[in-house]
Design a protein around this motif. Structure first.
Motif, short mmCIF file in Angstrom:
data_model
loop_
_atom_site.label_atom_id
_atom_site.label_comp_id
_atom_site.label_asym_id
_atom_site.label_seq_id
_atom_site.Cartn_x
_atom_site.Cartn_y
_atom_site.Cartn_z
N ASP A 119 0.84 -1.19 0.00
CA ASP A 119 0.00 0.00 0.00
C ASP A 119 0.88 1.24 0.00
O ASP A 119 2.03 1.19 0.41
CB ASP A 119 -0.87 0.04 1.26
CG ASP A 119 -2.03 -0.92 1.13
OD1 ASP A 119 -2.25 -1.44 0.02
OD2 ASP A 119 -2.70 -1.16 2.15
N VAL A 120 0.30 2.34 -0.43
CA VAL A 120 0.99 3.63 -0.33
C VAL A 120 0.37 4.40 0.83
O VAL A 120 -0.85 4.50 0.91
CB VAL A 120 0.84 4.41 -1.65
CG1 VAL A 120 1.31 5.84 -1.48
CG2 VAL A 120 1.62 3.72 -2.76
N HIS A 121 1.20 4.92 1.71
CA HIS A 121 0.67 5.61 2.89
C HIS A 121 0.73 7.12 2.79
O HIS A 121 0.31 7.83 3.69
CB HIS A 121 1.40 5.11 4.13
CG HIS A 121 1.26 3.63 4.31
ND1 HIS A 121 2.17 2.73 3.79
CD2 HIS A 121 0.27 2.89 4.87
CE1 HIS A 121 1.76 1.49 4.05
NE2 HIS A 121 0.62 1.55 4.69
N GLY A 122 1.24 7.60 1.66
CA GLY A 122 1.27 9.03 1.42
C GLY A 122 2.19 9.33 0.25
O GLY A 122 3.13 8.57 -0.01
N ALA A 123 1.92 10.41 -0.46
CA ALA A 123 2.77 10.80 -1.58
C ALA A 123 3.00 12.30 -1.58
O ALA A 123 2.07 13.08 -1.30
CB ALA A 123 2.14 10.37 -2.92
#
Lengths: 399, 399
Positions: free
Chosen positions: B134-138
């Motif tokens: 998952d990506v938790h922030g960009a």
């Protein structure tokens, strides 16, 4: 008294009372988000230390009446603004209301002993008038580069005897209270932020055009001083490889074109060359011209003087246009002796900045004259020192 | 997951683990100044939320062995640096170690759908390689003015279709995680502050000389963006009333003299006029010259190209000299495609700044090349978004 609050809650209570005046304990508890018992503890400690006092009872809000807490009426802060040719002193209470304000002529080149002695004399005079009892802190502005950390001037031009002079230590011993020393322009910026035209603005520039030219930079409500304390020293930004020689020894600095000193030089030349009868008459009367004469000449409608003032505004505008693109401030305040000549200077600065700076940076940018004028520095001094006195000493703050 | 810490203690724990790696509970309690029981409570909450995990037991310090706490190995931050002609993507773990880094050619003028699509494709590629779950922030950098608050570009030049395009919203929905959008130069500054040449410096400038010219301003460890987000936009500072026309429509802007675009224009003119055989040959081969050709020509010792690069450095130095006097930074970092041409540019910038700026401001001022080079923007993006994810949402912070 040279106490400081013991923890962050106490510091927050003191700053709240400074900014917003007396509060009932109930209001204070809500604002600081402390329980009734925890608040009582902190307020009692502050009272024991002499920071706050009781001010009677608030109107009932249904239950038991809440007692009023206010800053001790004995608190006194001193602001001292040392200019090139005068000293300005203000004494305030804890809320920074000015209780007394006075000034005297004294040239900064007479050296620190004379000038600081005069400042102490003025504080004594205000004390004698019943304005001050003890002094709980003083903020002092110096018209030159200052090491804020060490409280000493650093190689200030036109200030013989001041380099590394222990201003903070001397005055702290004199008052028996904490003292902070800063560049005068930084104090003026703090003054305008506290009680002047920059009250609601947290990121702004204050440009002082006086004997010299300097800039106070406020970021997020605090003065930004840079890594060696020289931030804002824009007077020696070079605007022409090929211009007049500056007092600093370099060529084409902003000050060499646009400061009060440069204007006096140009006015004298104009008077001697017969280009302005008005200035020639004043030169003959007084033997020398200063920025004040140009101000008077502008007020009298002398076209040569107006032209000079516009030239100064144009040069300041050129430098400011770059700084506005770079810094994107919410406000620019124009202050200092030359600025008191008023609107033709301001109009020229505005015209250059609005034309040359990035549209995004000027879309919402007011450029205005100082509101506090001569008092800005002294008021800023009291703000600076009260920020310090109403904060937790470093190393003991909660992390 | 798009959780945020619930209180300031939790946020401090997360930032400490990010910066300094795994800690025993005992070390963590000491560093954060929390009692064993209070710490256990906060760490358990962070574990429930998926922020931290247990990492076995620390060596005994006498008593019971303390268990190790570390950031969850599943945390992933994405940094996306959109340049004029390419997109650069990095994926890191919670400690911001770069796990995967890739880039692709794509011109920003192809519009947001194409460019952001390419960025998502690159993230997917890194995911498929096992780097991201998952990506938790960009954190996303854009080569033009950005409203940081709204997460949209604002009238960016040379970026048709991007004005007010909802970059933050689009990408936040795509990743199901918080996204922040900033000017690319600000991200480069954050990157150098986090892992590059500015690691130990809290007040510095990063000047990017690429297709355009911009400046990242770091004050007290944070990016200073100005009141409308345009701070640091120095490319359009006017250095000559009477110079070449800039892409922005004004006259004599810094970019019109010193950017990659200006150098390509001058190189083409030199090639056509027969002043450089080297450049003429490259022009004939490729039909057009870019900054890359000048870099190559400089490396090959072509005197006309070296002269052009020095000219660029001279103009950048002129503007920078004023900004250094004004801002008194602790470091100046030179970055961007033109800067990769290296030392003759840097030497010229240094020579002008050291000669023209205030001695107090340059006494201790290093002017150096970027350390992270191409990766600075993407790394800065992960730093920006992790600062955000590891902080308490506004309005719920303790006061």
């Amino acid at each position: 008294m040279s106490l400081r609050p013991e923890n962050a809650q106490q510091a927050r209570i003191l700053r709240l009372l400074r900014g917003n005046g007396p509060h009932s304990r109930a209001e204070l508890g809500e604002a600081i988000r402390l329980s009734r018992s925890k608040l009582a503890l902190e307020v009692d400690r502050l009272a024991e230390q002499g920071f706050v006092e009781s001010g009677g009872f608030a109107a009932s809000r249904g239950g038991r009446r809440s007692s009023i807490v206010r800053l001790s009426s004995k608190l006194r802060f001193v602001g001292i603004d040392i200019g090139a040719t005068s000293v300005d002193v203000a004494v305030t209470n804890g809320e920074l209301d000015v209780l007394g304000h006075t000034s005297a002529e004294v040239a900064v080149h007479e050296g620190p002993t004379t000038v600081l002695g005069k400042a102490i004399e003025l504080v004594e005079k205000l004390r004698a008038e019943g304005v001050a009892t003890d002094v709980h802190g003083a903020g002092i502005g110096i018209p030159g580069p200052v090491s804020f950390r060490d409280g000493v001037p650093v190689v200030p031009p036109i200030m013989p005897g001041w380099d590394q002079y222990p201003v903070r230590e001397t005055m702290s011993q004199e008052f028996g209270a904490p003292v902070l020393v800063d560049n005068d322009v930084n104090l003026m910026a703090l003054g305008e932020h506290h009680a002047g035209v920059a009250r609601s603005i947290d990121d702004f520039l204050l440009v002082k055009i006086g004997t010299g030219i300097g800039c106070g930079i406020v970021v997020d409500g605090d003065v930004y001083r840079g890594v060696s304390g020289s931030a804002g020293d824009i007077g020696h930004i070079q605007i022409d490889d090929d211009g007049p020689i500056c007092t600093c020894g370099n060529i084409g600095c902003l000050e060499a074109y646009a400061s009060g000193t440069a204007l006096a030089r140009d006015a004298t030349a104009a008077a001697r060359a017969g280009r302005s009868a008005y200035l020639a008459e004043r030169l003959e009367k007084s033997g020398a011209l200063s920025a004040v004469d140009i101000t008077a000449a502008v007020a009298a409608g002398d076209p040569v003087a107006v032209q000079m003032l516009r030239g100064s505004g144009h040069r300041v505008g050129q430098v400011l246009a770059s700084l506005v693109s770079f810094f994107n401030p919410g406000l620019v305040v124009i202050a200092g002796g030359v600025a008191s000549a008023g609107h033709s200077l301001l109009a020229e600065i505005r015209s250059v900045v609005y034309r040359r700076s990035l549209p995004l940076a000027t879309g919402n940018l007011p450029i205005v004259l100082s509101e506090l004028a001569d008092a800005a520095g002294a008021v800023g001094g009291t703000r600076l020192i009260s920020d310090h006195v109403f904060s937790v000493p470093r190393g003991t703050e909660e992390r």
